[in-house]
Design a protein around this motif. Structure first.
Motif, PDB file in Angstrom:
ATOM      1  N   LEU A  56       0.299  -0.731   0.662  1.00 29.10           N
ATOM      2  CA  LEU A  56       0.159  -0.126   0.536  1.00 29.10           C
ATOM      3  C   LEU A  56       1.157   1.205   0.158  1.00 29.10           C
ATOM      4  O   LEU A  56       1.484   1.615   0.960  1.00 29.10           O
ATOM      5  CB  LEU A  56      -0.833  -0.216   1.196  1.00 29.10           C
ATOM      6  N   LEU A  57       1.555   2.265  -0.731  1.00 31.49           N
ATOM      7  CA  LEU A  57       1.868   3.078  -0.994  1.00 31.49           C
ATOM      8  C   LEU A  57       1.093   4.226  -0.500  1.00 31.49           C
ATOM      9  O   LEU A  57      -0.253   4.879  -0.692  1.00 31.49           O
ATOM     10  CB  LEU A  57       1.923   3.828  -2.699  1.00 31.49           C
ATOM     11  N   ASN A  58       1.544   4.941   0.760  1.00 35.97           N
ATOM     12  CA  ASN A  58       0.379   5.462   1.705  1.00 35.97           C
ATOM     13  C   ASN A  58       1.463   7.407   1.390  1.00 35.97           C
ATOM     14  O   ASN A  58       1.282   7.795   2.473  1.00 35.97           O
ATOM     15  CB  ASN A  58       0.786   4.631   2.983  1.00 35.97           C
ATOM     16  N   THR A  59       0.977   7.350   0.105  1.00 37.48           N
ATOM     17  CA  THR A  59       1.228   8.565  -0.116  1.00 37.48           C
ATOM     18  C   THR A  59       0.899  10.081   0.347  1.00 37.48           C
ATOM     19  O   THR A  59      -0.446   9.926   0.354  1.00 37.48           O
ATOM     20  CB  THR A  59       0.775   9.529  -1.798  1.00 37.48           C
ATOM     21  N   ALA A  60       1.210  11.422   1.026  1.00 37.97           N
ATOM     22  CA  ALA A  60       0.556  11.785   1.714  1.00 37.97           C
ATOM     23  C   ALA A  60       0.044  11.229   2.831  1.00 37.97           C
ATOM     24  O   ALA A  60      -0.708  11.899   3.321  1.00 37.97           O
ATOM     25  CB  ALA A  60      -0.210  13.240   0.825  1.00 37.97           C
ATOM     26  N   GLY A  61       0.638   9.876   3.587  1.00 39.67           N
ATOM     27  CA  GLY A  61      -0.488   9.368   4.408  1.00 39.67           C
ATOM     28  C   GLY A  61      -1.852   8.864   4.354  1.00 39.67           C
ATOM     29  O   GLY A  61      -2.650   8.394   5.042  1.00 39.67           O
ATOM     30  N   PHE A  62      -2.129   9.034   2.765  1.00 41.83           N
ATOM     31  CA  PHE A  62      -3.237   9.056   2.474  1.00 41.83           C
ATOM     32  C   PHE A  62      -4.131   7.400   3.594  1.00 41.83           C
ATOM     33  O   PHE A  62      -5.363   7.416   3.342  1.00 41.83           O
ATOM     34  CB  PHE A  62      -3.412   8.311   0.479  1.00 41.83           C
ATOM     35  N   TYR A  63      -3.500   6.739   3.580  1.00 43.96           N
ATOM     36  CA  TYR A  63      -3.253   5.148   4.110  1.00 43.96           C
ATOM     37  C   TYR A  63      -3.711   4.907   5.347  1.00 43.96           C
ATOM     38  O   TYR A  63      -3.696   3.700   6.265  1.00 43.96           O
ATOM     39  CB  TYR A  63      -3.319   3.793   3.131  1.00 43.96           C
ATOM     40  N   ASP A  64      -3.641   6.415   6.158  1.00 41.55           N
ATOM     41  CA  ASP A  64      -3.268   5.995   7.446  1.00 41.55           C
ATOM     42  C   ASP A  64      -4.114   5.651   8.691  1.00 41.55           C
ATOM     43  O   ASP A  64      -4.259   4.784   9.272  1.00 41.55           O
ATOM     44  CB  ASP A  64      -2.608   7.626   8.400  1.00 41.55           C
ATOM     45  N   GLY A  65      -5.266   5.926   7.572  1.00 38.84           N
ATOM     46  CA  GLY A  65      -6.213   5.328   8.900  1.00 38.84           C
ATOM     47  C   GLY A  65      -7.242   3.921   8.364  1.00 38.84           C
ATOM     48  O   GLY A  65      -7.173   3.379   9.095  1.00 38.84           O
ATOM     49  N   LEU A  66      -6.446   3.175   7.030  1.00 40.49           N
ATOM     50  CA  LEU A  66      -6.584   2.002   6.786  1.00 40.49           C
ATOM     51  C   LEU A  66      -5.403   1.518   7.598  1.00 40.49           C
ATOM     52  O   LEU A  66      -6.047   0.098   7.958  1.00 40.49           O
ATOM     53  CB  LEU A  66      -6.600   1.916   5.336  1.00 40.49           C
ATOM     54  N   LYS A  67      -4.371   1.777   7.533  1.00 39.34           N
ATOM     55  CA  LYS A  67      -3.172   1.107   8.527  1.00 39.34           C
ATOM     56  C   LYS A  67      -3.649   1.276  10.228  1.00 39.34           C
ATOM     57  O   LYS A  67      -3.059  -0.264  10.663  1.00 39.34           O
ATOM     58  CB  LYS A  67      -2.188   2.166   8.182  1.00 39.34           C
ATOM     59  N   GLU A  68      -4.679   2.069  10.793  1.00 40.82           N
ATOM     60  CA  GLU A  68      -5.178   1.696  11.938  1.00 40.82           C
ATOM     61  C   GLU A  68      -5.809   0.916  11.787  1.00 40.82           C
ATOM     62  O   GLU A  68      -6.327  -0.137  12.885  1.00 40.82           O
ATOM     63  CB  GLU A  68      -5.323   2.968  12.091  1.00 40.82           C
ATOM     64  N   GLN A  69      -6.563   0.776  11.242  1.00 39.41           N
ATOM     65  CA  GLN A  69      -7.752   0.112  11.296  1.00 39.41           C
ATOM     66  C   GLN A  69      -7.851  -1.506  11.296  1.00 39.41           C
ATOM     67  O   GLN A  69      -8.068  -2.645  11.846  1.00 39.41           O
ATOM     68  CB  GLN A  69      -9.014   0.154   9.963  1.00 39.41           C
ATOM     69  N   PHE A  70      -6.670  -2.125   9.747  1.00 40.46           N
ATOM     70  CA  PHE A  70      -5.585  -3.026   9.926  1.00 40.46           C
ATOM     71  C   PHE A  70      -4.984  -3.864  11.366  1.00 40.46           C
ATOM     72  O   PHE A  70      -4.816  -4.614  11.786  1.00 40.46           O
ATOM     73  CB  PHE A  70      -4.806  -3.753   8.490  1.00 40.46           C
ATOM     74  N   GLN A  71      -4.097  -3.115  11.298  1.00 42.05           N
ATOM     75  CA  GLN A  71      -3.209  -3.015  13.090  1.00 42.05           C
ATOM     76  C   GLN A  71      -4.666  -3.377  13.710  1.00 42.05           C
ATOM     77  O   GLN A  71      -4.203  -4.180  15.136  1.00 42.05           O
ATOM     78  CB  GLN A  71      -3.130  -2.218  13.282  1.00 42.05           C
ATOM     79  N   ARG A  72      -6.027  -2.348  14.059  1.00 42.12           N
ATOM     80  CA  ARG A  72      -6.851  -3.043  14.975  1.00 42.12           C
ATOM     81  C   ARG A  72      -7.590  -4.650  15.129  1.00 42.12           C
ATOM     82  O   ARG A  72      -7.379  -4.940  15.964  1.00 42.12           O
ATOM     83  CB  ARG A  72      -7.957  -1.854  14.608  1.00 42.12           C
ATOM     84  N   MET A  73      -7.727  -4.536  13.010  1.00 41.96           N
ATOM     85  CA  MET A  73      -7.956  -6.163  13.126  1.00 41.96           C
ATOM     86  C   MET A  73      -6.763  -7.560  13.572  1.00 41.96           C
ATOM     87  O   MET A  73      -7.460  -8.505  14.320  1.00 41.96           O
ATOM     88  CB  MET A  73      -8.019  -6.009  11.685  1.00 41.96           C
ATOM     89  N   GLU A  74      -5.986  -7.059  13.181  1.00 37.66           N
ATOM     90  CA  GLU A  74      -5.058  -7.831  13.621  1.00 37.66           C
ATOM     91  C   GLU A  74      -4.684  -7.597  15.750  1.00 37.66           C
ATOM     92  O   GLU A  74      -4.949  -9.317  16.006  1.00 37.66           O
ATOM     93  CB  GLU A  74      -3.599  -7.708  13.340  1.00 37.66           C
ATOM     94  N   ALA A  75      -5.106  -6.937  15.508  1.00 39.03           N
ATOM     95  CA  ALA A  75      -4.474  -7.133  17.355  1.00 39.03           C
ATOM     96  C   ALA A  75      -6.494  -7.787  18.563  1.00 39.03           C
ATOM     97  O   ALA A  75      -6.258  -8.534  19.340  1.00 39.03           O
ATOM     98  CB  ALA A  75      -4.838  -5.831  18.373  1.00 39.03           C
TER      99      ALA A  75
END
Length: 180
Positions: free
Chosen positions: A128-147
């Motif tokens: 996921l190419l996180n240009t300008a932090g575009f996917y910061d929210g999705l990354k956080e959601q994925f981390q929650r899914m994992e946790a």
């Protein structure tokens, strides 16, 4: 390496266009082929133009209802009947996947590719190419899914978040060497 890039066909702000151009140039100069949605608009056009101008090959996979927007200068252009067939053909032609900024279609493509990887239906590296932090929210959601136990495999086995094209390409080239 054939790199499938999922991205927007919308005309976007330079904070997304400039990094896309840089990534496209890196791909082309590296001798990589772009496998993409085949559009002659938005970031899809930026990527196609950049890869081609830097010496890379273009493999487009359009869909019937968007065929009128297909990129004219592609080395190969396949037109599928529907979006599901398009995604399957793009994955089949790719050695690796990069998800750039985009809307609902790009998010759909990203989640399907990750779901298939989660179930072992492919082992191609996904960035996921996180240009300008575009996917910061999705990354956080994925981390929650994992946790919270929603992912049966570690998140790092599914996807790599890259801040820029240099990091994305370095990761893919390293993974391609491992898979060879």
């Amino acid at each position: 390496m054939n790199i499938c890039v999922f991205c927007s066909a919308a005309d976007l702000d330079d904070r997304y266009v400039v990094p896309a151009r840089q990534f496209a140039e890196l791909m082309g100069k590296g001798g990589h082929a772009l496998v993409w949605g085949g559009s002659d608009a938005g970031l899809m056009k930026v990527m196609a133009d950049g890869v081609q101008q830097a010496g890379g090959k273009l493999i487009g996979v359009s869909v019937e209802f968007l065929a009128h927007k297909a990129y004219e200068g592609a080395d190969e252009m396949l037109v599928t009947r529907n979006l599901a067939e398009r995604k399957a053909q793009m994955l089949a032609r790719a050695d690796a996947i990069v998800v750039m900024v985009g809307g609902m279609g790009t998010l759909d493509e990203a989640t399907e590719i990750l779901e298939l990887r989660k179930h072992g239906m492919h082992t191609k590296p996904v960035v996921l190419l996180n240009t300008a932090g575009f996917y910061d929210g999705l990354k956080e959601q994925f981390q929650r899914m994992e946790a919270e136990g929603f992912l049966p495999v570690p998140l790092t086995d599914l996807v790599f978040f890259a801040a820029d094209g240099v990091g994305a390409l370095a990761y893919l080239e390293e993974r391609a060497g491992i898979q060879a």
